[in-house]
Design a protein around this motif. Structure first.
Motif, PDB file in Angstrom:
ATOM      1  N   ILE A  51       0.856  -1.199   0.000  1.00 36.27           N
ATOM      2  CA  ILE A  51       0.000   0.000   0.000  1.00 36.27           C
ATOM      3  C   ILE A  51       0.887   1.241   0.000  1.00 36.27           C
ATOM      4  CG2 ILE A  51      -1.637   1.381   1.383  1.00 36.27           C
ATOM      5  CD1 ILE A  51      -3.019  -1.237   2.231  1.00 36.27           C
ATOM      6  N   SER A  52       1.938   1.202   0.794  1.00 35.82           N
ATOM      7  CA  SER A  52       2.835   2.347   0.889  1.00 35.82           C
ATOM      8  C   SER A  52       3.460   2.687  -0.475  1.00 35.82           C
ATOM      9  CB  SER A  52       3.906   2.034   1.934  1.00 35.82           C
ATOM     10  OG  SER A  52       4.951   2.928   1.831  1.00 35.82           O
ATOM     11  N   ARG A  53       3.838   1.657  -1.231  1.00 33.88           N
ATOM     12  CA  ARG A  53       4.384   1.896  -2.581  1.00 33.88           C
ATOM     13  C   ARG A  53       3.331   2.539  -3.485  1.00 33.88           C
ATOM     14  NH1 ARG A  53       7.721  -2.382  -1.508  1.00 33.88           N
ATOM     15  NH2 ARG A  53       6.122  -3.953  -1.866  1.00 33.88           N
ATOM     16  N   LEU A  54       2.074   2.095  -3.322  1.00 36.40           N
ATOM     17  CA  LEU A  54       0.997   2.680  -4.140  1.00 36.40           C
ATOM     18  C   LEU A  54       0.790   4.154  -3.793  1.00 36.40           C
ATOM     19  CD1 LEU A  54      -1.605  -0.243  -4.058  1.00 36.40           C
ATOM     20  CD2 LEU A  54      -0.123   0.434  -5.966  1.00 36.40           C
ATOM     21  N   VAL A  55       0.958   4.496  -2.510  1.00 37.43           N
ATOM     22  CA  VAL A  55       0.816   5.896  -2.091  1.00 37.43           C
ATOM     23  C   VAL A  55       1.923   6.736  -2.753  1.00 37.43           C
ATOM     24  CG1 VAL A  55       0.953   7.491  -0.123  1.00 37.43           C
ATOM     25  CG2 VAL A  55      -0.369   5.369   0.074  1.00 37.43           C
ATOM     26  N   ASP A  56       3.162   6.236  -2.722  1.00 37.40           N
ATOM     27  CA  ASP A  56       4.283   6.972  -3.344  1.00 37.40           C
ATOM     28  C   ASP A  56       4.053   7.144  -4.843  1.00 37.40           C
ATOM     29  OD1 ASP A  56       5.552   7.142  -0.957  1.00 37.40           O
ATOM     30  OD2 ASP A  56       6.951   5.489  -1.324  1.00 37.40           O
ATOM     31  N   ASN A  57       3.712   6.043  -5.507  1.00 36.57           N
ATOM     32  CA  ASN A  57       3.494   6.112  -6.958  1.00 36.57           C
ATOM     33  C   ASN A  57       2.255   6.933  -7.282  1.00 36.57           C
ATOM     34  OD1 ASN A  57       5.721   4.524  -7.445  1.00 36.57           O
ATOM     35  ND2 ASN A  57       4.556   2.619  -7.416  1.00 36.57           N
ATOM     36  N   GLY A  58       1.229   6.792  -6.449  1.00 40.90           N
ATOM     37  CA  GLY A  58      -0.019   7.531  -6.661  1.00 40.90           C
ATOM     38  C   GLY A  58       0.208   9.026  -6.543  1.00 40.90           C
ATOM     39  N   LYS A  59       1.052   9.413  -5.603  1.00 45.02           N
ATOM     40  CA  LYS A  59       1.349  10.848  -5.437  1.00 45.02           C
ATOM     41  C   LYS A  59       1.987  11.398  -6.725  1.00 45.02           C
ATOM     42  CE  LYS A  59       4.851  12.655  -3.030  1.00 45.02           C
ATOM     43  NZ  LYS A  59       5.702  13.000  -1.890  1.00 45.02           N
ATOM     44  N   LYS A  60       2.957  10.657  -7.265  1.00 47.67           N
ATOM     45  CA  LYS A  60       3.618  11.116  -8.504  1.00 47.67           C
ATOM     46  C   LYS A  60       2.595  11.222  -9.634  1.00 47.67           C
ATOM     47  CE  LYS A  60       7.966   9.070  -7.228  1.00 47.67           C
ATOM     48  NZ  LYS A  60       8.299   7.667  -6.997  1.00 47.67           N
ATOM     49  N   ALA A  61       1.764  10.192  -9.779  1.00 51.97           N
ATOM     50  CA  ALA A  61       0.760  10.185 -10.856  1.00 51.97           C
ATOM     51  C   ALA A  61      -0.214  11.351 -10.695  1.00 51.97           C
ATOM     52  CB  ALA A  61       0.007   8.854 -10.848  1.00 51.97           C
ATOM     53  N   LEU A  62      -0.622  11.603  -9.450  1.00 52.26           N
ATOM     54  CA  LEU A  62      -1.574  12.699  -9.177  1.00 52.26           C
ATOM     55  C   LEU A  62      -0.945  14.042  -9.574  1.00 52.26           C
ATOM     56  CD1 LEU A  62      -4.228  13.684  -7.737  1.00 52.26           C
ATOM     57  CD2 LEU A  62      -2.930  13.679  -5.601  1.00 52.26           C
ATOM     58  N   LEU A  63       0.314  14.244  -9.184  1.00 51.56           N
ATOM     59  CA  LEU A  63       0.973  15.519  -9.485  1.00 51.56           C
ATOM     60  C   LEU A  63       1.190  15.695 -10.988  1.00 51.56           C
ATOM     61  CD1 LEU A  63       3.485  15.662  -6.476  1.00 51.56           C
ATOM     62  CD2 LEU A  63       1.387  16.995  -6.771  1.00 51.56           C
ATOM     63  N   GLN A  64       1.340  14.557 -11.686  1.00 50.99           N
ATOM     64  CA  GLN A  64       1.528  14.631 -13.155  1.00 50.99           C
ATOM     65  C   GLN A  64       0.201  14.553 -13.906  1.00 50.99           C
ATOM     66  OE1 GLN A  64       4.132  11.309 -13.757  1.00 50.99           O
ATOM     67  NE2 GLN A  64       5.906  12.369 -12.897  1.00 50.99           N
ATOM     68  N   LYS A  65      -0.896  14.495 -13.174  1.00 53.77           N
ATOM     69  CA  LYS A  65      -2.233  14.331 -13.772  1.00 53.77           C
ATOM     70  C   LYS A  65      -2.292  13.099 -14.683  1.00 53.77           C
ATOM     71  CE  LYS A  65      -3.750  19.199 -13.848  1.00 53.77           C
ATOM     72  NZ  LYS A  65      -2.960  19.765 -12.812  1.00 53.77           N
ATOM     73  N   ASP A  66      -1.580  12.061 -14.283  1.00 50.82           N
ATOM     74  CA  ASP A  66      -1.569  10.815 -15.044  1.00 50.82           C
ATOM     75  C   ASP A  66      -2.688   9.924 -14.487  1.00 50.82           C
ATOM     76  OD1 ASP A  66      -1.130   8.314 -16.082  1.00 50.82           O
ATOM     77  OD2 ASP A  66       0.983   8.196 -15.493  1.00 50.82           O
ATOM     78  N   TRP A  67      -3.891  10.157 -15.014  1.00 56.71           N
ATOM     79  CA  TRP A  67      -5.068   9.491 -14.431  1.00 56.71           C
ATOM     80  C   TRP A  67      -5.074   7.990 -14.663  1.00 56.71           C
ATOM     81  CZ3 TRP A  67      -5.217  13.194 -11.532  1.00 56.71           C
ATOM     82  CH2 TRP A  67      -5.518  14.499 -11.877  1.00 56.71           C
ATOM     83  N   VAL A  68      -4.513   7.563 -15.805  1.00 54.12           N
ATOM     84  CA  VAL A  68      -4.494   6.116 -16.083  1.00 54.12           C
ATOM     85  C   VAL A  68      -3.706   5.403 -14.977  1.00 54.12           C
ATOM     86  CG1 VAL A  68      -3.718   4.329 -17.711  1.00 54.12           C
ATOM     87  CG2 VAL A  68      -4.796   6.428 -18.569  1.00 54.12           C
ATOM     88  N   SER A  69      -2.521   5.950 -14.660  1.00 57.52           N
ATOM     89  CA  SER A  69      -1.703   5.304 -13.620  1.00 57.52           C
ATOM     90  C   SER A  69      -2.348   5.437 -12.250  1.00 57.52           C
ATOM     91  CB  SER A  69      -0.298   5.925 -13.572  1.00 57.52           C
ATOM     92  OG  SER A  69       0.325   5.771 -14.807  1.00 57.52           O
TER      93      SER A  69
END
Ligand code: PMV
Length: 307
Positions: free
Chosen positions: A206-224
């Protein structure tokens, strides 16, 4: 209302937002980080000095109100009687009314006693109050209500990182069932006692998903981001906090969105979906056909403030 008027009225009114968990619930209780955001719905608290204590509230559970008042009193050795009036537009959905009430009361109590606001102090008192009622709380909801906007909350240090996200395409649906957060956190704790290695592996994932999710959110990468939300949901299902009702809603909504998951402890309450704008109508229809009520809302850039 100007400063002088406030002094003369001896009345303080604060508003504090509710919250939605985007990624990282349950793991945050064990010291990992989560992503959550404040919403444009919340609670309004009015406090005035009176002859004796009084509480009028449209939040049925007054435990957090009393805990906030008493923790404040103990912290500052201030015992003058107060009237507390609470109006909420988020009660019963799992959108953080308890923490919003606590934050709004502590802030208004500080105001009426002429104590300058400091986010660290408000957090310390409000978190202590919340924990006196719900001992296993991470404090992320207190932090979200306090700071507003989108935050990354560290479950271990309790530090907050404000993220530059003012909006993103989401919908929140209410299952119709109120969850018992304390019980769900306790269930996870029992599961971890029985199988520490497996549950700790889930938290690390879950923690890895939070880290990756934060990057995707900041890049507006909705697919990821949607993919990470779906993976987070699977891990929550492995933790045992989903229910057949939640599973059915999520399965149906998933057909038209980038990602969808539980938005909090599980057991009921709300789901959050990262939507495709063109599919918004279809997603609302899918939600409603599967028994979830669409709760329109936006991100509140502001946390607690005077009104
Ligand atoms: O049910 P909620 O929205 O309060 O979410 C709970 C999130 C947990 O991680 C399960 C508990 C917590 O205090 O962080």
């Amino acid at each position: 209302m100007g400063k002088n008027t406030r002094k003369r009225c001896k009345k303080f009114r604060t508003w504090a937002p509710g919250k939605v968990m985007l990624l990282g619930e349950h793991a945050v209780v064990y010291g990992y980080s989560c992503l959550s955001f404040a919403i444009d719905k919340g609670v309004t608290v009015t406090i005035s000095k009176e002859e004796s204590d009084r509480i009028t509230s449209d939040v049925a559970d007054t435990r957090f109100t009393i805990a906030a008042r008493e923790t404040f009193r103990h912290y500052f050795s201030q015992h003058s009687p107060v009237s507390i009036s609470i109006k909420s537009d988020i009660s019963g959905f799992g959108l953080g009314s308890s923490s919003a009430v606590t934050v709004a009361i502590v802030s208004a109590m500080m105001g009426i006693h002429g104590i300058p606001w400091s986010f660290d102090t408000i957090f310390e008192i409000a978190y202590q109050a919340v924990k006196s009622v719900q001992k296993n709380a991470s404090g992320y909801d207190v932090a979200t209500s306090l700071y507003g906007g989108m935050i990354e909350f560290n479950g271990e240090t309790k530090k907050v990182k404000q993220l530059p996200v003012s909006t993103f395409p989401f919908l929140v649906g209410f299952t119709g069932y109120k969850a018992d957060t304390s019980q769900l956190v306790e269930d996870v704790s029992q599961k971890r006692k029985a199988n520490k290695e497996a549950v700790d592996t889930i938290f690390a994932d879950i923690s890895r998903l939070v880290d990756n999710g934060k990057k995707a959110l900041l890049q507006k990468d909705w697919v990821s981001l949607g993919k990470y939300m779906n993976e987070n949901q699977q891990l929550l299902e492995h933790l045992g906090v989903s229910t057949p009702v939640l599973d059915a809603i999520i399965k149906r909504v998933k057909e038209s969105v980038f990602g969808v998951k539980i938005a909090g402890a599980g057991g009921g309450d709300c789901i959050i979906a990262l939507i495709k704008k063109k599919e918004k109508k279809n997603t609302i229809k899918a939600m409603e056909e599967s028994g979830a009520k669409n709760l329109p809302m936006t991100i509140s850039p502001k946390g607690v403030h005077l009104i």
